[in-house]
Write an enzyme that holds these catalytic residues in place. Structure first.
Site, PDB file in Angstrom:
ATOM      1  N   LYS A  10       0.860  -1.195   0.000  1.00 52.40           N
ATOM      2  CA  LYS A  10       0.000   0.000   0.000  1.00 52.40           C
ATOM      3  C   LYS A  10       0.888   1.235   0.000  1.00 52.40           C
ATOM      4  O   LYS A  10       1.895   1.267   0.715  1.00 52.40           O
ATOM      5  CB  LYS A  10      -0.876  -0.033   1.264  1.00 52.40           C
ATOM      6  CG  LYS A  10      -1.550   1.266   1.601  1.00 52.40           C
ATOM      7  CD  LYS A  10      -1.539   1.559   3.098  1.00 52.40           C
ATOM      8  CE  LYS A  10      -0.172   1.967   3.596  1.00 52.40           C
ATOM      9  NZ  LYS A  10      -0.155   2.618   4.920  1.00 52.40           N
ATOM     10  N   ALA A  92       8.532  -5.393   7.261  1.00 49.38           N
ATOM     11  CA  ALA A  92       7.514  -5.193   8.304  1.00 49.38           C
ATOM     12  C   ALA A  92       7.661  -3.800   8.913  1.00 49.38           C
ATOM     13  O   ALA A  92       8.745  -3.204   8.853  1.00 49.38           O
ATOM     14  CB  ALA A  92       7.677  -6.259   9.385  1.00 49.38           C
ATOM     15  N   ALA A  94       6.767  -0.864   8.055  1.00 46.47           N
ATOM     16  CA  ALA A  94       7.483  -0.073   7.055  1.00 46.47           C
ATOM     17  C   ALA A  94       6.630   0.997   6.386  1.00 46.47           C
ATOM     18  O   ALA A  94       7.095   1.670   5.472  1.00 46.47           O
ATOM     19  CB  ALA A  94       8.057  -1.002   5.992  1.00 46.47           C
ATOM     20  N   GLY A  97       1.987  -1.075   4.637  1.00 45.41           N
ATOM     21  CA  GLY A  97       0.848  -1.938   4.928  1.00 45.41           C
ATOM     22  C   GLY A  97       1.103  -3.420   4.780  1.00 45.41           C
ATOM     23  O   GLY A  97       0.161  -4.170   4.486  1.00 45.41           O
ATOM     24  N   SER A 101      -2.109  -5.589   4.596  1.00 46.09           N
ATOM     25  CA  SER A 101      -2.439  -6.197   3.314  1.00 46.09           C
ATOM     26  C   SER A 101      -2.519  -7.721   3.470  1.00 46.09           C
ATOM     27  O   SER A 101      -3.380  -8.371   2.867  1.00 46.09           O
ATOM     28  CB  SER A 101      -1.388  -5.795   2.279  1.00 46.09           C
ATOM     29  OG  SER A 101      -1.886  -5.933   0.978  1.00 46.09           O
ATOM     30  N   ASP A 130      -5.562   0.315   8.499  1.00 47.49           N
ATOM     31  CA  ASP A 130      -5.339   0.195   7.050  1.00 47.49           C
ATOM     32  C   ASP A 130      -5.976  -1.049   6.442  1.00 47.49           C
ATOM     33  O   ASP A 130      -5.924  -1.230   5.222  1.00 47.49           O
ATOM     34  CB  ASP A 130      -3.834   0.135   6.757  1.00 47.49           C
ATOM     35  CG  ASP A 130      -3.185   1.501   6.832  1.00 47.49           C
ATOM     36  OD1 ASP A 130      -3.891   2.508   6.649  1.00 47.49           O
ATOM     37  OD2 ASP A 130      -1.962   1.538   7.065  1.00 47.49           O
TER      38      ASP A 130
END
Ligand code: C5P
Length: 281
Positions: A10, A92, A94, A97, A101, A130
């Site tokens: 994302k 991770a 980061a 997402g 996701s 998210d």
């Protein structure tokens, strides 16, 4: 039967923090797109529920109930089995997402495997702010704390994306806490664009309000942004989410790949990935 679901990275092209709710969560106005770089999940029928993590970024990823994939599975009714594999390519914590996701992909994969509807929106949001937007991997506008999602603008036909992460994990709550202003102007209506250059021009007037506090917490983000901005053809360099991953926009994927070939050898510990926009249609 094997069900495969792609969990794309994302990217917050903009991220305006417009206020704070009494419960401490922040109100956002964000234009989100997805990249064709991401994690891959498979779901197979099994007596018990299990999660195996493989791939280049598997190290340190929990395989127990702390993993958002298993938290997503727990939202479905009743005890059911599935053998899930998560082929981990995204870094991770980061700002792109990865976990959200994966959780959204797990919701979609298990809904198909178990012939069950998706959990209700509040339950989905409880996995992370998210996760709702990650259920719709295409250009989206995200508002509220993440629950208010609507289709975003039409993207240019051609565009290249460069993702660069310096290997520093940035804590999302710490970045929100370090914001000096919680009430910033919201985003104007994104009009849709004929080219990546026109889009980048519009985006340059917008912001990621989390970039200044994230840069104070992780000064290397400035270096990442400078390295991206210095590559040929870079139309915009900005941080995604709460960082530390930054993105560059280019007129074509070939230009993003050329930029990756410049940055990767100069910074061998950074994660550098060229991509194109990903859309489920
Ligand atoms: O929902 P998620 O787990 O991604 O959020 C991590 C943290 O980021 C939250 O605990 C909260 O501190 C902060 N956050 C926020 N406002 C949002 C989303 C996240 O303050 N809209």
């Amino acid at each position: 039967m094997t069900i495969r679901v792609f969990a794309p990275a994302k990217i917050n092209l903009t991220l305006h923090v417009t206020g704070q709710r009494p419960d401490g969560y922040h109100l956002l106005d964000s234009l989100v797109i997805f990249a064709d770089a991401g994690d891959r999940l498979t779901f197979r029928p099994a007596a018990d529920l299990s999660l195996t993590v493989t791939g280049p970024r598997a190290e340190g990823v929990p395989t127990d109930g702390r993993n958002l994939v298993l938290k997503a599975a727990a939202l479905f009714e009743g005890e059911q089995g599935a053998a899930i594999t998560l082929d981990k390519h995204l870094p991770a914590a980061a700002g792109i997402g990865g976990g959200s996701s994966d959780a959204a992909a797990a919701l979609r994969g298990l809904s198909a495997l178990w012939h069950q509807p998706l959990p209700d929106p509040d339950a989905v949001l409880s996995l992370g702010a998210d996760v709702p937007v990650c259920l719709h991997p295409r250009a989206m506008r995200m508002r509220g704390v993440g629950e208010d999602i609507l289709p975003g603008p039409v993207l240019p036909d051609r565009m290249g994306i460069l993702l660069v992460n310096p290997g520093v994990e940035v804590s999302t709550p710490a970045v929100f806490k370090a914001l000096s202003r919680k009430e910033n102007p919201s985003m104007p209506h994104p009009p849709g664009w004929s080219s990546a250059a026109v889009m980048a021009h519009w985006l340059a007037e917008q912001r990621n309000d989390l970039e200044p506090p994230a840069r104070r917490l992780a000064p290397v983000i400035r270096e990442v942004l400078d390295a991206i901005a210095a590559t040929e053809g870079c139309l915009l360099a900005r941080m995604s989410g709460s960082g530390a991953t930054c993105f560059g926009l280019y007129d074509s994927r070939a230009e993003a790949e050329a930029a990756a070939r410049i940055i990767a050898p100069a910074a061998p510990h950074w994660w550098v990935q060229a991509a194109s926009p990903y859309s489920t249609g």
